[in-house]
Design a protein around this motif. Structure first.
Motif, PDB file in Angstrom:
ATOM      1  N   VAL A  72      62.056 105.995  62.360  1.00 57.89           N
ATOM      2  CA  VAL A  72      61.035 105.471  61.992  1.00 57.89           C
ATOM      3  C   VAL A  72      59.871 106.529  61.968  1.00 57.89           C
ATOM      4  O   VAL A  72      58.972 106.165  60.894  1.00 57.89           O
ATOM      5  CB  VAL A  72      60.299 104.246  62.891  1.00 57.89           C
ATOM      6  CG1 VAL A  72      59.691 105.046  64.647  1.00 57.89           C
ATOM      7  CG2 VAL A  72      59.149 103.828  62.612  1.00 57.89           C
ATOM      8  N   GLU A  73      59.527 107.651  62.050  1.00 60.13           N
ATOM      9  CA  GLU A  73      58.085 108.152  61.941  1.00 60.13           C
ATOM     10  C   GLU A  73      58.708 108.820  60.457  1.00 60.13           C
ATOM     11  O   GLU A  73      57.630 109.139  60.066  1.00 60.13           O
ATOM     12  CB  GLU A  73      58.929 109.420  63.451  1.00 60.13           C
ATOM     13  CG  GLU A  73      58.083 109.325  63.976  1.00 60.13           C
ATOM     14  CD  GLU A  73      58.256 110.474  65.370  1.00 60.13           C
ATOM     15  OE1 GLU A  73      58.881 111.118  65.240  1.00 60.13           O
ATOM     16  OE2 GLU A  73      58.351 109.538  66.520  1.00 60.13           O
ATOM     17  N   ALA A  74      59.701 109.688  60.416  1.00 61.85           N
ATOM     18  CA  ALA A  74      60.110 109.595  58.439  1.00 61.85           C
ATOM     19  C   ALA A  74      59.836 108.387  57.697  1.00 61.85           C
ATOM     20  O   ALA A  74      59.609 108.788  56.719  1.00 61.85           O
ATOM     21  CB  ALA A  74      61.891 110.370  58.952  1.00 61.85           C
ATOM     22  N   GLU A  75      60.395 107.111  57.932  1.00 65.61           N
ATOM     23  CA  GLU A  75      59.763 106.441  57.382  1.00 65.61           C
ATOM     24  C   GLU A  75      58.997 105.910  57.255  1.00 65.61           C
ATOM     25  O   GLU A  75      58.414 105.728  55.856  1.00 65.61           O
ATOM     26  CB  GLU A  75      61.014 105.247  57.857  1.00 65.61           C
ATOM     27  CG  GLU A  75      61.292 103.874  56.872  1.00 65.61           C
ATOM     28  CD  GLU A  75      62.052 104.576  55.167  1.00 65.61           C
ATOM     29  OE1 GLU A  75      61.111 104.544  54.811  1.00 65.61           O
ATOM     30  OE2 GLU A  75      62.644 105.033  55.874  1.00 65.61           O
ATOM     31  N   ALA A  76      58.279 106.357  58.043  1.00 61.23           N
ATOM     32  CA  ALA A  76      56.807 106.047  58.113  1.00 61.23           C
ATOM     33  C   ALA A  76      55.757 107.203  57.506  1.00 61.23           C
ATOM     34  O   ALA A  76      55.063 107.293  56.809  1.00 61.23           O
ATOM     35  CB  ALA A  76      55.937 105.891  59.666  1.00 61.23           C
ATOM     36  N   ALA A  77      56.287 108.213  57.341  1.00 63.17           N
ATOM     37  CA  ALA A  77      56.069 109.246  56.710  1.00 63.17           C
ATOM     38  C   ALA A  77      56.340 109.502  54.876  1.00 63.17           C
ATOM     39  O   ALA A  77      55.334 109.652  54.371  1.00 63.17           O
ATOM     40  CB  ALA A  77      56.044 110.655  56.941  1.00 63.17           C
ATOM     41  N   ASP A 111      52.242  94.232  51.857  1.00 60.82           N
ATOM     42  CA  ASP A 111      52.763  94.009  49.960  1.00 60.82           C
ATOM     43  C   ASP A 111      51.735  92.948  49.518  1.00 60.82           C
ATOM     44  O   ASP A 111      49.865  93.225  49.817  1.00 60.82           O
ATOM     45  CB  ASP A 111      53.960  93.612  50.051  1.00 60.82           C
ATOM     46  CG  ASP A 111      53.977  91.332  50.079  1.00 60.82           C
ATOM     47  OD1 ASP A 111      52.695  91.381  49.923  1.00 60.82           O
ATOM     48  OD2 ASP A 111      55.003  91.071  49.922  1.00 60.82           O
ATOM     49  N   PRO A 112      51.905  94.121  48.123  1.00 59.55           N
ATOM     50  CA  PRO A 112      50.697  93.155  47.223  1.00 59.55           C
ATOM     51  C   PRO A 112      50.148  91.663  47.508  1.00 59.55           C
ATOM     52  O   PRO A 112      48.994  91.272  47.442  1.00 59.55           O
ATOM     53  CB  PRO A 112      50.957  93.497  45.749  1.00 59.55           C
ATOM     54  CG  PRO A 112      51.747  94.557  46.459  1.00 59.55           C
ATOM     55  CD  PRO A 112      53.118  94.021  47.282  1.00 59.55           C
ATOM     56  N   ALA A 113      50.580  90.814  47.657  1.00 64.20           N
ATOM     57  CA  ALA A 113      50.504  89.094  48.571  1.00 64.20           C
ATOM     58  C   ALA A 113      49.313  89.496  49.410  1.00 64.20           C
ATOM     59  O   ALA A 113      49.612  87.876  49.934  1.00 64.20           O
ATOM     60  CB  ALA A 113      51.829  88.588  48.058  1.00 64.20           C
ATOM     61  N   GLY A 114      50.061  90.150  50.422  1.00 63.17           N
ATOM     62  CA  GLY A 114      49.319  90.556  51.888  1.00 63.17           C
ATOM     63  C   GLY A 114      50.023  89.761  52.731  1.00 63.17           C
ATOM     64  O   GLY A 114      49.356  90.192  54.348  1.00 63.17           O
ATOM     65  N   ASN A 115      51.689  90.070  52.206  1.00 62.95           N
ATOM     66  CA  ASN A 115      52.639  89.675  53.794  1.00 62.95           C
ATOM     67  C   ASN A 115      52.817  90.634  54.464  1.00 62.95           C
ATOM     68  O   ASN A 115      52.868  91.730  53.561  1.00 62.95           O
ATOM     69  CB  ASN A 115      54.007  88.936  53.033  1.00 62.95           C
ATOM     70  CG  ASN A 115      53.836  87.554  52.428  1.00 62.95           C
ATOM     71  OD1 ASN A 115      53.069  86.558  52.448  1.00 62.95           O
ATOM     72  ND2 ASN A 115      54.341  87.473  51.049  1.00 62.95           N
ATOM     73  N   TRP A 116      53.233  90.640  55.524  1.00 64.03           N
ATOM     74  CA  TRP A 116      53.235  91.109  56.031  1.00 64.03           C
ATOM     75  C   TRP A 116      55.220  91.912  56.191  1.00 64.03           C
ATOM     76  O   TRP A 116      55.757  91.320  56.835  1.00 64.03           O
ATOM     77  CB  TRP A 116      52.852  91.192  58.058  1.00 64.03           C
ATOM     78  CG  TRP A 116      51.718  91.211  58.138  1.00 64.03           C
ATOM     79  CD1 TRP A 116      50.561  90.243  58.003  1.00 64.03           C
ATOM     80  CD2 TRP A 116      50.942  92.519  58.484  1.00 64.03           C
ATOM     81  NE1 TRP A 116      49.179  90.353  58.522  1.00 64.03           N
ATOM     82  CE2 TRP A 116      49.560  91.428  59.156  1.00 64.03           C
ATOM     83  CE3 TRP A 116      51.080  93.601  58.402  1.00 64.03           C
ATOM     84  CZ2 TRP A 116      47.858  92.537  58.776  1.00 64.03           C
ATOM     85  CZ3 TRP A 116      50.181  94.575  59.065  1.00 64.03           C
ATOM     86  CH2 TRP A 116      48.254  94.007  58.958  1.00 64.03           C
ATOM     87  N   VAL A 117      55.068  93.366  56.233  1.00 70.51           N
ATOM     88  CA  VAL A 117      56.259  93.951  56.128  1.00 70.51           C
ATOM     89  C   VAL A 117      56.657  95.049  57.520  1.00 70.51           C
ATOM     90  O   VAL A 117      55.507  95.691  57.278  1.00 70.51           O
ATOM     91  CB  VAL A 117      56.401  94.601  54.901  1.00 70.51           C
ATOM     92  CG1 VAL A 117      58.301  94.951  54.830  1.00 70.51           C
ATOM     93  CG2 VAL A 117      56.246  93.740  54.219  1.00 70.51           C
ATOM     94  N   ALA A 118      57.215  94.781  57.630  1.00 66.63           N
ATOM     95  CA  ALA A 118      57.430  96.752  59.181  1.00 66.63           C
ATOM     96  C   ALA A 118      59.159  96.759  58.763  1.00 66.63           C
ATOM     97  O   ALA A 118      60.385  96.459  58.505  1.00 66.63           O
ATOM     98  CB  ALA A 118      57.490  95.641  60.420  1.00 66.63           C
ATOM     99  N   VAL A 119      58.762  98.390  59.005  1.00 68.14           N
ATOM    100  CA  VAL A 119      59.913  99.205  59.409  1.00 68.14           C
ATOM    101  C   VAL A 119      60.181  99.393  61.350  1.00 68.14           C
ATOM    102  O   VAL A 119      59.243  99.654  61.278  1.00 68.14           O
ATOM    103  CB  VAL A 119      59.835 100.140  58.368  1.00 68.14           C
ATOM    104  CG1 VAL A 119      59.893 100.673  57.898  1.00 68.14           C
ATOM    105  CG2 VAL A 119      58.838 101.092  59.110  1.00 68.14           C
ATOM    106  N   GLY A 120      61.160  99.538  61.434  1.00 69.98           N
ATOM    107  CA  GLY A 120      61.367  99.323  63.023  1.00 69.98           C
ATOM    108  C   GLY A 120      62.772 100.151  63.065  1.00 69.98           C
ATOM    109  O   GLY A 120      64.242 100.382  62.423  1.00 69.98           O
ATOM    110  N   GLN A 121      62.821 100.811  64.303  1.00 72.29           N
ATOM    111  CA  GLN A 121      63.892 102.077  64.789  1.00 72.29           C
ATOM    112  C   GLN A 121      64.598 100.742  65.590  1.00 72.29           C
ATOM    113  O   GLN A 121      64.096 100.940  67.090  1.00 72.29           O
ATOM    114  CB  GLN A 121      63.451 103.298  65.316  1.00 72.29           C
ATOM    115  CG  GLN A 121      64.335 103.832  65.518  1.00 72.29           C
ATOM    116  CD  GLN A 121      64.413 105.136  65.807  1.00 72.29           C
ATOM    117  OE1 GLN A 121      63.264 106.184  65.127  1.00 72.29           O
ATOM    118  NE2 GLN A 121      64.229 105.721  66.609  1.00 72.29           N
TER     119      GLN A 121
END
Length: 124
Positions: A72-77, A111-121
């Protein structure tokens, strides 16, 4: 039985072109089908998500898409390098990552429409 069927998650947007540019271009997710009012995102394991146009779209107040990543750290970067602003939430650190022991390390963005997206380990 329904437990043996395949499934497709879906959520709405207010602009299909912006959604395609964001998910397909910025995030690099494969788009397999595009219509005037919808598109399908393709993920590993034959998993698909339908994004559809809704004229009276209201951004979801919850996470609509959680992407499992190995680091997740690499993806966040990488997301930041692509111009994506990670959410500054009460439970995220200076890197935009929640590191609470009650959940896997996770970072959120919209996202551009204001929807919440997440990346998680996520645990495997």
């Amino acid at each position: 039985m329904l437990g043996d069927s395949t499934a497709m998650a879906c959520f709405s947007t207010n602009d299909i072109e912006k959604a395609k540019e964001f998910y397909g271009g910025t995030l690099g997710i494969a788009v397999s089908m595009e219509e005037d009012d919808s598109l399908v995102l393709d993920f590993a394991g034959d998993t698909h998500v339908l994004v559809y146009l809704k004229e009276d779209h209201v951004p979801a107040s919850h996470t609509v898409l959680l992407l499992s990543v190995a680091d997740v750290e690499a993806e966040a970067a990488d997301l930041k390098a692509r111009g994506i602003t990670l959410a500054d939430l009460p439970y995220t650190d200076a890197d935009g990552i929640a590191r609470d022991e009650s959940m896997p390390p996770t970072a959120w963005f919209q996202d551009p429409a204001g929807n919440w997206v997440a990346v998680g380990q996520l645990p495997s």
